[in-house]
Design a protein around this motif. Sequence first.
Motif, PDB file in Angstrom:
ATOM      1  N   VAL A  14       0.765  -1.275   0.115  1.00 13.38           N
ATOM      2  CA  VAL A  14       0.001  -0.119  -0.035  1.00 13.38           C
ATOM      3  C   VAL A  14       0.897   1.138   0.064  1.00 13.38           C
ATOM      4  O   VAL A  14       1.678   1.542   0.920  1.00 13.38           O
ATOM      5  N   GLY A  36      -7.981  -1.090  -2.045  1.00  8.53           N
ATOM      6  CA  GLY A  36      -7.558  -2.029  -0.930  1.00  8.53           C
ATOM      7  C   GLY A  36      -7.998  -3.528  -1.126  1.00  8.53           C
ATOM      8  O   GLY A  36      -7.227  -4.410  -1.254  1.00  8.53           O
ATOM      9  N   ARG A  61      -3.257  -7.193  -2.598  1.00  7.46           N
ATOM     10  CA  ARG A  61      -4.337  -6.020  -2.542  1.00  7.46           C
ATOM     11  C   ARG A  61      -4.856  -5.926  -3.822  1.00  7.46           C
ATOM     12  O   ARG A  61      -4.579  -6.249  -4.813  1.00  7.46           O
TER      13      ARG A  61
END
Length: 153
Positions: free
Chosen positions: A25, A37, A80
């Motif tokens: 991230v 996300g 992710r």
Amino acid sequence: ETGADDDVVLVSTDAQALRTPVAGVSVQGPAAKGVAGMALRGTARVIGAGIARDGVIVVTVTDRSTAKVTPVDEIPVKGRGTGGVRLTKFRDEQRIDYAWVGIADRAMCVVGQPGAQTKPDNTPVPLSMRPSRRDGASAPTANRILAVGSLRW
């Protein structure tokens, strides 16, 4: 505070959980639109998040006042932007209304008053539910869990 080796856990209203490395991230500036996300289906939305470390659990409370505690180590690490894995097998439930990710031995609950389950009782109680397998069903609780938090002392 997170370290480079930590994972973050995201929980959605459709009972999915995604565990992904924090390193994946990127830091965003104020003008950025963020990063993906978790891939969400339909009207699902992210309802809880936290850092996955030793002793961390995920508490979920459904729209039918059932609840479940899942050890974070039961949630596999995925990339992710994926949909994650199922936390709770719904029976009559339609969604997760509340999710908390935190340290198990510090967890305290604000519960609903007997006869008025949406009104918080003034005295927090320790989380007394035992952890169960990741994709099992939620269980009824004596009083609806309205919030969970960590002891600070």
